[in-house]
Scaffold this motif. Structure first.
Motif, PDB file in Angstrom:
ATOM      1  N   VAL A  50       1.049  -1.439  -0.160  1.00 27.47           N
ATOM      2  CA  VAL A  50       0.046  -0.554  -0.045  1.00 27.47           C
ATOM      3  C   VAL A  50       0.544   1.522  -0.032  1.00 27.47           C
ATOM      4  O   VAL A  50       1.900   1.093   0.621  1.00 27.47           O
ATOM      5  CB  VAL A  50      -0.846   0.515   1.218  1.00 27.47           C
ATOM      6  N   ILE A  51       0.751   2.075  -1.121  1.00 27.13           N
ATOM      7  CA  ILE A  51       1.296   3.197  -1.067  1.00 27.13           C
ATOM      8  C   ILE A  51       0.095   4.291  -0.800  1.00 27.13           C
ATOM      9  O   ILE A  51      -0.629   4.122  -0.790  1.00 27.13           O
ATOM     10  CB  ILE A  51       2.340   3.338  -2.379  1.00 27.13           C
ATOM     11  N   PHE A  52       1.041   5.677  -0.152  1.00 23.90           N
ATOM     12  CA  PHE A  52       0.133   7.038  -0.374  1.00 23.90           C
ATOM     13  C   PHE A  52       1.345   8.086  -1.647  1.00 23.90           C
ATOM     14  O   PHE A  52       2.375   8.530  -0.821  1.00 23.90           O
ATOM     15  CB  PHE A  52       0.137   7.450   1.156  1.00 23.90           C
ATOM     16  N   GLU A  53       0.048   8.662  -2.374  1.00 23.29           N
ATOM     17  CA  GLU A  53       0.537   9.671  -3.253  1.00 23.29           C
ATOM     18  C   GLU A  53       1.320  10.652  -2.894  1.00 23.29           C
ATOM     19  O   GLU A  53       0.531  11.264  -1.598  1.00 23.29           O
ATOM     20  CB  GLU A  53       0.144  10.067  -4.159  1.00 23.29           C
ATOM     21  N   GLY A  54       3.054  11.021  -2.475  1.00 27.81           N
ATOM     22  CA  GLY A  54       3.475  11.896  -1.795  1.00 27.81           C
ATOM     23  C   GLY A  54       4.023  11.567  -0.926  1.00 27.81           C
ATOM     24  O   GLY A  54       4.216  12.400  -0.092  1.00 27.81           O
ATOM     25  N   ALA A  85      -9.964   5.019   2.213  1.00 24.37           N
ATOM     26  CA  ALA A  85      -9.616   4.687   3.510  1.00 24.37           C
ATOM     27  C   ALA A  85      -8.492   5.455   3.505  1.00 24.37           C
ATOM     28  O   ALA A  85      -7.656   6.033   1.928  1.00 24.37           O
ATOM     29  CB  ALA A  85      -8.546   3.112   3.661  1.00 24.37           C
ATOM     30  N   THR A  86      -8.134   6.670   4.316  1.00 24.37           N
ATOM     31  CA  THR A  86      -6.611   7.678   3.829  1.00 24.37           C
ATOM     32  C   THR A  86      -5.563   7.631   4.636  1.00 24.37           C
ATOM     33  O   THR A  86      -6.302   7.348   6.388  1.00 24.37           O
ATOM     34  CB  THR A  86      -7.588   8.792   4.050  1.00 24.37           C
ATOM     35  N   TYR A  87      -4.551   8.023   4.993  1.00 27.38           N
ATOM     36  CA  TYR A  87      -3.839   8.609   5.432  1.00 27.38           C
ATOM     37  C   TYR A  87      -4.109  10.291   5.887  1.00 27.38           C
ATOM     38  O   TYR A  87      -3.689  11.126   4.407  1.00 27.38           O
ATOM     39  CB  TYR A  87      -2.758   7.905   5.449  1.00 27.38           C
ATOM     40  N   LYS A  88      -3.765  10.806   6.274  1.00 27.06           N
ATOM     41  CA  LYS A  88      -3.939  12.569   6.662  1.00 27.06           C
ATOM     42  C   LYS A  88      -4.631  12.695   5.058  1.00 27.06           C
ATOM     43  O   LYS A  88      -4.054  14.131   4.431  1.00 27.06           O
ATOM     44  CB  LYS A  88      -2.518  13.007   6.414  1.00 27.06           C
ATOM     45  N   GLY A  89      -5.727  12.497   4.415  1.00 28.07           N
ATOM     46  CA  GLY A  89      -6.812  13.172   3.754  1.00 28.07           C
ATOM     47  C   GLY A  89      -6.058  12.096   2.125  1.00 28.07           C
ATOM     48  O   GLY A  89      -6.735  12.285   1.337  1.00 28.07           O
ATOM     49  N   THR A  90      -5.197  10.900   2.327  1.00 22.77           N
ATOM     50  CA  THR A  90      -4.369  10.545   1.657  1.00 22.77           C
ATOM     51  C   THR A  90      -5.079   9.842   0.794  1.00 22.77           C
ATOM     52  O   THR A  90      -4.838   8.636   2.538  1.00 22.77           O
ATOM     53  CB  THR A  90      -2.770  11.228   0.688  1.00 22.77           C
TER      54      THR A  90
END
Length: 112
Positions: A50-54, A85-90
């Protein structure tokens, strides 16, 4: 839960739960009334990252419990209004797969 793919945090220190060694934590949308497993996008397979853009970087081999990393990031994990599902909105994305990791029906809630 049987015969389905789900998201797991796998770099936690192994711990016994009810006498069984646990080496990961399943990610779920959660409210006091309901818990729902978060699904990866179609085409995902076991072991996909799983990755998060930025956000770049390499995951820690194992989170150190004394540093309380999970306790620091957990408040930033949410299910948004589109069930993503998001992390800090990402949004959570699976590397190389189009689409986001989502709860089946829940929106605007936490992840545990």
């Amino acid at each position: 839960m049987q015969d389905r793919i789900a998201l797991f945090m796998c770099n936690l220190k192994p711990a016994k739960m009810r006498g069984i060694l646990s080496e990961g934590m399943i990610m779920c949308a959660s409210t006091p009334e309901k818990v729902e497993i978060i699904d990866p996008p179609a085409g995902s397979k076991p072991g996909d990252r799983v990755i998060f853009e930025g956000y770049s970087g390499t995951p820690d081999e194992m989170l150190k419990p004394k540093q309380k990393v999970w306790e620091q990031i957990q408040p930033e994990l949410h299910i948004n209004g589109e069930s993503a599902a998001t992390y800090k909105g990402t949004p959570f994305q699976v590397e190389g797969i189009k689409g986001f990791c989502k709860a089946q029906t829940m929106t605007n809630c936490g992840i545990k």
